[in-house]
Design an enzyme around this catalytic site. Structure first.
Site, short mmCIF file in Angstrom:
data_model
loop_
_atom_site.label_atom_id
_atom_site.label_comp_id
_atom_site.label_asym_id
_atom_site.label_seq_id
_atom_site.Cartn_x
_atom_site.Cartn_y
_atom_site.Cartn_z
N SER A 55 9.08 1.43 -3.57
CA SER A 55 9.75 2.05 -2.34
C SER A 55 10.18 0.52 -1.84
O SER A 55 11.62 0.81 -1.97
CB SER A 55 8.65 1.83 -2.05
OG SER A 55 8.44 2.02 0.15
N GLY A 109 4.97 -0.53 0.22
CA GLY A 109 4.57 -0.61 1.05
C GLY A 109 5.99 0.22 2.34
O GLY A 109 4.75 -0.67 3.84
N SER A 110 6.50 0.38 2.67
CA SER A 110 7.75 0.45 3.42
C SER A 110 7.75 -0.34 4.08
O SER A 110 8.28 -0.74 5.56
CB SER A 110 6.73 2.02 4.33
OG SER A 110 6.77 2.91 3.78
#
Lengths: 541, 344
Positions: free
Chosen positions: B190, B114-115
């Protein structure tokens, strides 16, 4: 060890079509077919999209992206201003954003130009992008999924004793279910002993104590209720008031319901709210004030408050009505109040409410509908009766708030287990709130619920909580369709929580409804409904 | 076709199944609404839109889950996934922390993606992924609900990862019978992959063994613009602009992307030579614009003499591991299974 539990399916989908344009719920068979057509992979991600509509949704997403790129406005501002609804229904969500972005006359010309050729290009690209792997359609029937248990475990000081206590509670409950009262009694004695070694001020010790009491009551005093349900109306109101003050559940209920009612009443000049449980009328000052500030001016507001009859000749309903009338007068809202005294909701007849056909009606039920679920094979089911007359009033909106728990299962042990988890969570959340003198009374309020769930049966057991998924089925079947609570209500509820409550409470969106819970466990669910206007309802068989 | 600044919708449609495209595109568009130009984030709308699922004590496909609050002060929650056993097909509440049964039981600490700003441990997509990991690795999975940017910048996510790591390592019920130790793997996609790296580094520095790192499309970056970033900008769901936004939101204010959190083998990075860093499985999607940084990470590990296996999935985009509807997915799951089981 304090245990939390949830019986909800967060992100699960209801059987009814949410924001489609059909005006009545499809017949049962059609609904099942529709469910089988849902893309199984996206369902696993929390989205409900029909396989047959995937291509169309994809095209709309492309158009949305183009519109977003070409939008002159700051997207984030647009996002804040728009009200989003029910993100699980992806098609509707995309469409609503698309209409937000394409409505203003300053629509960029690149978007308007050549829609036909755009579509041709799009569909060509999609044909060649067909996946070579066969898509497995998982048959997911949301109505069949049994309710799930969720647990959050909080390590506390006395872990071992806590675990033992819980184990013993379960054993005792199992004995009760089996009818082995002598073993149950000796369990009780053991637990009383263990309690002395455990901290009963907070954590598992505290809630266990209440469950031990409830079990004792059941074993020694029987299941008729007696002292559990014997509180006077005055006592009940007092405890309710302290519960309201001590933690955010009722405030959330009131706030969310009011928001939905306010929106439903938009543009209507004669409005009538029917409150199924007036208590001290705590919900209504905020609505009166909001209506006063309405652009275009307030409507004529009638409030009908239902409550138990006062034993001592006082007309307490009327007294509340007078106070609310004072407030309304002070903010220039034309207001009329009527009290309807009834010991049970099912004793209320619609004519008592004196609804005027020209009025817009809102029916407000805060933790009342579950009390109608007691079944008596000799009578018509009270819930069906009441839902039927609500529907006959054709309300603009019916706001329903219920405990998000499965405390109406027929098996005692299952019910006991659920309740142990639910109320552990609730007590834990209460501990996090600021210490007030009235927190103790709030706890007694909750304790009474526990006692009713655990020690009563038949008509004495009124705390028959059922989770959102069951209410959805029941209300859809009775001829109601959901009105979705949107991102504005969500945001305001979240913000209020941050302002007034401890860390740890969370608001969640669940397929058009909002829930408030402690950490990841929803404890109370708010939803809004409207009577489906034409045709007959599908009453559950 | 079009230049890299224009929206180019055509290329990514050709390489992913329709439902994957719908899923990732809707995330992309929703996320575009949430990021504000001034660096703030519409958290309420983000939480409203995120599809979440509750934990589930009833086993589904042989896996049950429950949530644990491991740090009251920060509200740090973890979701624990365990395989249901034949003897106890339906665990009751007192058996959640029953000791794991087995000579060697891998415990995978998972950090969702989710960065650094989006998603939670109870997001539906990550709940699904974690359940799968339990099955294919015969492992217990602990998914960490770390604090997110921009409200909580570096090093909050790493601190939460470390707290969770210590908690897992100290659970007697997670110990393998063989050596009475917890056999820990770190995994993430991520930003979660990035967190896994940093938590592993801290762990080994503190003398605690980590058996392996599994990084799925890990989020790394740097100040320079690499060839893959320029070539793939905007082509497959992701733009450089949004990558920059997320780094600005996570890194301490005033820092650039050569900060070691972002660029561990960059100019401000630290060598891992001589440190007992675990073996790594690094999955890189060939259509991910940050792949040059991910490949540089792999290179960095190799240069420091660390064992690393690179899985380069040529035609894969971001998020390919979220839906089991493509070959890359199955390849990667098999590799992960192999990676974890090779210690048994």
């Amino acid at each position: 060890m304090v245990l939390y539990d949830s019986a909800t399916l967060g992100g699960s989908c209801s059987g009814s079509s949410s924001s489609s344009s059909s005006s009545k719920p499809p017949p049962l068979q059609q609904r099942q077919q529709t469910q089988q057509d849902i893309d199984g992979f996206l369902a696993g991600a929390g989205y409900r999209v029909r396989s047959s509509e995937l291509r169309k949704v994809a095209q709309r997403l492309e158009r949305l992206e183009t519109a977003m790129v070409n939008s002159p406005a700051d997207l984030s501002q647009l996002a804040s201003d728009t009200i989003h609804y029910n993100p699980s229904d992806l098609a509707s969500w995309v469409d609503s954003l698309l209409s937000e972005l394409t409505q203003p006359p300053t629509c960029p010309s690149e978007f308007i130009m050549d829609p036909v050729s755009n579509q041709t290009v799009v569909s060509d690209a999609w044909t060649t992008a067909e996946p070579h792997m066969p898509q497995v359609h998982q048959n997911i029937s949301y109505e069949q999924q049994s309710l799930n248990n969720q647990l959050t475990v909080v390590p506390a000081m006395e872990e071992d004793s806590g675990i033992r206590l819980v184990h013993m509670l379960m054993t005792c409950a199992e004995c009760v279910q089996r009818g082995d009262f002598s073993l149950a009694t000796s369990c009780l004695e053991d637990m009383q002993g263990l309690l002395t070694r455990v901290n009963t001020v907070c954590g598992i010790g505290k809630v266990a104590g209440h469950f031990i009491d409830a079990l004792s009551r059941r074993i020694f005093q029987g299941i008729g209720g007696g002292s559990v349900n014997g509180g006077s109306a005055y006592e009940n109101e007092l405890l309710y008031h302290h519960f309201y003050e001590a933690c955010p559940y009722l405030k959330f209920a009131h706030f969310t319901a009011n928001q939905a009612i306010l929106e439903a009443f938009d543009g209507h000049d004669c409005v009538h709210v029917v409150d199924f449980n007036l208590m001290h009328g705590l919900q209504w000052p905020a609505l009166i004030q909001a209506l006063a500030l309405r652009p275009g001016g307030p409507p004529l507001l009638r409030l009908t408050g239902i409550g138990p009859p006062s034993p001592d000749g006082r007309d307490s309903l009327r007294e509340i009505g007078l106070r609310l009338a004072e407030l309304a007068r002070s903010v220039n809202v034309r207001f009329a109040f009527r009290g309807v005294a009834a010991s049970r909701l099912e004793d209320v007849k619609p004519w008592m409410l004196q609804v005027n056909p020209k009025e817009s009606v809102a029916v407000n039920s805060i933790m009342q509908l579950h009390r109608l679920l007691g079944s008596d094979p000799n009578r018509n089911s009270p819930i069906e009766t009441v839902l039927s007359w609500i529907r006959s009033l054709n309300p603009k909106i019916m706001t329903v708030v219920e405990q998000e728990a499965n405390h109406n299962q027929p098996g005692f042990l299952d019910r006991f287990t659920e309740a142990l988890h639910y109320y552990s969570t609730m007590f834990d959340s209460l501990e996090a709130c600021t210490v007030q003198p009235n927190k103790a009374l709030a706890e007694i309020y909750i304790q009474r619920e526990i006692a009713n769930v655990v020690s009563c049966e038949g008509s004495a057991r009124v705390e028959r909580h059922e989770p959102l998924s069951k209410w959805r089925t029941r209300l859809s079947g009775a001829g109601f369709r959901p009105l979705h609570l949107g991102s504005n209500a969500y945001k305001q509820a979240s913000m209020l929580l941050t302002l007034f409550s401890a860390e740890g409470y969370s608001v969640e969106e669940n397929d058009g409804c909002l829930t408030l819970g402690w950490h990841s466990r929803p404890l109370i669910a708010a939803s809004a409904w409207q009577a489906v206007s034409d045709g007959t309802a599908d009453f559950p068989a | 076709m079009a230049g890299s600044n224009e929206v180019n919708l055509n290329e990514c449609k050709m390489v992913v199944p329709l439902n994957t495209w719908v899923l990732i595109s809707s995330f992309k568009l929703a996320y575009n609404l949430l990021r504000r130009p001034d660096g703030t984030f519409n958290r309420h709308l983000a939480e409203f839109l995120d599809r979440k699922v509750p934990a589930n004590l009833n086993p589904v496909d042989g896996v049950f889950s429950f949530d644990v609050l491991i740090d009251r002060a920060t509200g740090l929650l973890c979701r624990i996934y365990r395989p249901a056993t034949a003897e106890e097909p339906e665990p009751n509440i007192v058996e959640l922390e029953k000791p794991v049964v087995g000579d060697v039981v891998p415990v995978i600490i998972f950090f969702h993606g989710g960065s650094f700003a989006h998603s939670s441990a109870n997001s539906a997509i990550y709940d699904t992924l974690c359940r799968r990991l339990v099955g294919i690795c015969k492992a217990v999975v602990v998914s960490v609900n770390y604090r997110r940017a921009p409200e909580n910048r570096y090093p909050c996510a790493y601190d939460d990862g470390w707290t969770a790591f210590k908690w897992v390592n100290s659970r007697s019920w997670l110990q393998s019978r063989k050596d009475s130790k917890v056999h820990i793997y770190l995994a993430g996609d991520s930003s979660g992959g990035n967190i896994a790296h940093h938590v592993a580094a801290r762990a080994v520095e503190s003398g605690i063994d980590v058996l392996g790192n599994i990084l799925l499309n890990p989020m790394f970056g740097g100040q320079e613009r690499t060839e893959s970033e320029k070539r793939l900008d905007g082509k497959y769901f992701v733009t450089l602009r949004d990558r920059d936004w997320y780094w600005r939101a996570f890194l301490p204010e005033g820092e650039n992307r050569d900060h070691p959190a972002c660029n561990p083998f960059g100019p401000n990075g630290r060598s891992l030579e001589g440190i007992k860093f675990p073996k790594s499985l690094v999955v890189v999607a060939g259509l991910d614009l940050i792949q040059d940084w991910q490949l540089a990470y792999v290179e960095g590990l190799r240069k420091a003499g660390k064992e690393v296996k690179l899985l380069y999935m040529e035609q894969a985009t971001i998020g390919f591991y979220l839906l089991p509807n493509n070959n890359h997915f199955h390849t990667v799951m098999d590799e992960i299974s192999e990676f974890v089981s090779s210690d048994c």
